[in-house]
Design a protein around this motif. Sequence first.
Motif, mmCIF file in Angstrom:
data_model
loop_
_atom_site.group_PDB
_atom_site.id
_atom_site.type_symbol
_atom_site.label_atom_id
_atom_site.label_comp_id
_atom_site.label_asym_id
_atom_site.label_seq_id
_atom_site.Cartn_x
_atom_site.Cartn_y
_atom_site.Cartn_z
ATOM 1 N N TYR A 206 -25.872 11.480 12.763
ATOM 2 C CA TYR A 206 -26.715 12.627 13.181
ATOM 3 C C TYR A 206 -28.178 12.204 13.287
ATOM 4 O O TYR A 206 -28.765 11.446 12.575
ATOM 5 N N ALA A 207 -28.788 12.664 14.438
ATOM 6 C CA ALA A 207 -30.255 12.266 14.795
ATOM 7 C C ALA A 207 -31.168 13.318 15.096
ATOM 8 O O ALA A 207 -32.537 13.139 14.915
ATOM 9 N N GLY A 208 -30.644 14.461 15.149
ATOM 10 C CA GLY A 208 -31.310 15.464 15.172
ATOM 11 C C GLY A 208 -30.473 16.732 15.856
ATOM 12 O O GLY A 208 -29.899 16.506 16.750
ATOM 13 N N ASP A 209 -31.187 17.954 15.737
ATOM 14 C CA ASP A 209 -30.187 18.901 16.210
ATOM 15 C C ASP A 209 -31.396 19.869 17.475
ATOM 16 O O ASP A 209 -30.951 20.657 18.068
ATOM 17 N N ASP A 210 -32.653 19.655 17.494
ATOM 18 C CA ASP A 210 -33.538 20.317 18.289
ATOM 19 C C ASP A 210 -34.329 19.361 18.865
ATOM 20 O O ASP A 210 -34.605 19.662 20.288
ATOM 21 N N TYR A 211 -35.076 18.372 18.354
ATOM 22 C CA TYR A 211 -36.043 17.483 19.184
ATOM 23 C C TYR A 211 -35.572 16.011 18.610
ATOM 24 O O TYR A 211 -35.329 15.476 17.385
ATOM 25 N N ILE A 212 -35.493 15.254 19.604
ATOM 26 C CA ILE A 212 -35.509 13.867 19.577
ATOM 27 C C ILE A 212 -36.267 13.085 20.570
ATOM 28 O O ILE A 212 -36.804 13.863 21.329
ATOM 29 N N ALA A 213 -36.466 11.856 20.417
ATOM 30 C CA ALA A 213 -37.251 11.040 21.313
ATOM 31 C C ALA A 213 -36.208 10.205 22.035
ATOM 32 O O ALA A 213 -35.319 9.511 21.436
ATOM 33 N N VAL A 214 -36.426 10.114 23.357
ATOM 34 C CA VAL A 214 -35.697 9.280 24.110
ATOM 35 C C VAL A 214 -36.177 8.368 25.143
ATOM 36 O O VAL A 214 -37.645 8.733 25.797
ATOM 37 N N THR A 215 -35.861 6.974 25.158
ATOM 38 C CA THR A 215 -36.399 5.962 26.227
ATOM 39 C C THR A 215 -35.525 5.742 27.210
ATOM 40 O O THR A 215 -34.313 5.260 26.859
ATOM 41 N N GLY A 216 -35.724 6.599 28.237
ATOM 42 C CA GLY A 216 -34.617 6.536 29.247
ATOM 43 C C GLY A 216 -34.405 5.014 29.666
ATOM 44 O O GLY A 216 -33.437 4.538 30.199
ATOM 45 N N ARG A 217 -35.614 4.167 29.784
ATOM 46 C CA ARG A 217 -35.375 2.876 30.287
ATOM 47 C C ARG A 217 -34.513 1.937 29.715
ATOM 48 O O ARG A 217 -33.654 1.300 30.127
ATOM 49 N N THR A 218 -34.179 2.244 28.427
ATOM 50 C CA THR A 218 -33.399 1.374 27.537
ATOM 51 C C THR A 218 -32.360 2.320 27.050
ATOM 52 O O THR A 218 -31.382 1.904 26.245
ATOM 53 N N ARG A 219 -32.162 3.595 27.631
ATOM 54 C CA ARG A 219 -31.173 4.483 27.221
ATOM 55 C C ARG A 219 -30.858 4.497 25.648
ATOM 56 O O ARG A 219 -29.809 4.653 25.012
ATOM 57 N N ARG A 220 -31.990 4.697 24.827
ATOM 58 C CA ARG A 220 -32.141 4.920 23.590
ATOM 59 C C ARG A 220 -32.504 6.414 23.190
ATOM 60 O O ARG A 220 -33.359 6.826 23.625
ATOM 61 N N VAL A 221 -32.068 6.862 21.999
ATOM 62 C CA VAL A 221 -32.301 8.215 21.398
ATOM 63 C C VAL A 221 -32.806 7.717 20.179
ATOM 64 O O VAL A 221 -32.077 6.742 19.383
ATOM 65 N N HIS A 222 -34.029 8.195 19.720
ATOM 66 C CA HIS A 222 -34.850 7.951 18.169
ATOM 67 C C HIS A 222 -34.785 9.380 17.554
ATOM 68 O O HIS A 222 -35.207 10.083 18.241
ATOM 69 N N SER A 223 -34.207 9.179 16.389
ATOM 70 C CA SER A 223 -34.326 10.241 15.692
ATOM 71 C C SER A 223 -35.760 10.544 15.151
ATOM 72 O O SER A 223 -36.550 9.738 14.879
ATOM 73 N N LEU A 224 -36.060 11.958 15.227
ATOM 74 C CA LEU A 224 -37.633 12.293 14.788
ATOM 75 C C LEU A 224 -37.391 13.074 13.442
ATOM 76 O O LEU A 224 -38.198 12.728 12.346
#
Lengths: 350, 149
Positions: A206-224
């Motif tokens: 689980y990385a988050g249910d409402d707000y996450i950070a995303v780096t589109g260039r590297t296709r990564r989701v970061h948990s906040l």
Amino acid sequence: MAAERTTGTVPGQRRDQLERVREAYEEAVARAGVVERRFLIAGHLVAIQFAGSALVPYLTPAFSHLERDDAGWPDLVIRVFDSSSTGVQLPLTGEEIAALSEAGMPGRSAVDGVAGGYQRPDSGLSLMEIGASDALYWAESPMRIPYWERGGPFRGILSWYLGTVGTRFVHAAGIALEGRGILIAAPGGSGKSTTALTCMASGWDYAGDDYIAVTGRTRRVHSLYRSAKLEPWNVHRVPWIEGTAVNESRLMSEKAVYLPSPCNGGKVITDFEYAGVVIPRIGKACRIEPTTKAEALRAIAPSTILQLGSTDTTIMAQLAQIVRDVPAYRLELGEDMSELPMLLASLVRI
Amino acid sequence: MGGETRYRINAPEVVAETLDGEALIVHLGTGADYSIRGSGEAVWALLLLGANGEEVCRSVALLYETNPDAIRDDVGRFVAEVVEEGLVVAAELTPPAIESDFLLEARGQWEAPKLEKFTDMEDLLALDPVHDVDEAAGWPNVKAEAARS
């Protein structure tokens, strides 16, 4: 038709406000001392410096999975104080606060290069010079910080900061299996949290249910935030989590807030590679079908831009980059969710 | 539609992006968002290039292999609509160089351009932050009396 909103701020005034609030923070520190906590947020070392300890238990638990004991120079410093425990008042007039209020949102308008927002009711004031490495946050009292702020603190500041370093603060959920996952994007009430929590019970990270950070260039989701929120009448859809809300005694007036951890069967992940965007809606039976990338952008962009605050005109291009290179799917959620985790696993397994 | 008027996007209040032939537009001032597909996306793209109404008609007629006179009313209505919604504003621009690649792009059959408008978020922006937000539930929850009004 919505009323036209204006910043109500004359040139030079916002920067002056920033300086006055900074001086008030320093006065609060002189009275109460500094408590610093550090977190690695989307790969950036963020130091939160509290004037005194009163706000620490309210504004740090949502980040606890990102806490670091790192002595390096922080990329961002958030300076935080409250009036009730330090005795230092917010040095802004009622007129200035009214001009900074934007329908309860973090605020999107940068004036004089300074972004600011005063959230009603009583969530607090955020101020940050765009491009700078420090920001200010004020709250009247720890007791007046509402549950949604405790579950997702500093949204405006993190959104402004991440936007300057190539990562976007996005209104979406994120879950993963073995390091590959999906973004779940839809308006509130469409099933983001239900989907994320149901899958977590079946071994998803689980990385988050409402707000996450995303780096589109590297296709990564970061948990906040490791917090999760459910409408009380929706908790029955996720039976494993019933009775474990941190605000169980206040569910008559608040959403149920959970802090997933190994103790309650949850596993929170700091980041993952995303393989697709899923757009849920409540329906009759769980099923999934491909859809267009434009629909995925429509699921992400308006609520992200309007809720989290845009301070630049490239935000749509950055959000488009997030969905451009991955497939998008519509997900219909039924009453019986037992097949949902398996259904979504087929999207991420290579 | 003033046939000679050129337009630019109403930045910074309006942001837009085109993906897979669909233009998505968000008006930050009103909270409304919009979708434009098919023939309308071609007209929208030409408007953002700085083409005036007449240039849009001529280019679109080439794209869809039709007569400019046959589409002039459709284009005029669409341009008037995007102006009315505040998505574009009149601007002093020089005539654009419309890329030949754009005109050679395969298109389907001409259909009257359509602006789809979504107001899911608009209602939230219309809330008075002091009086209309439910203090117990918080934004974006609306007080019952505000929701009824």
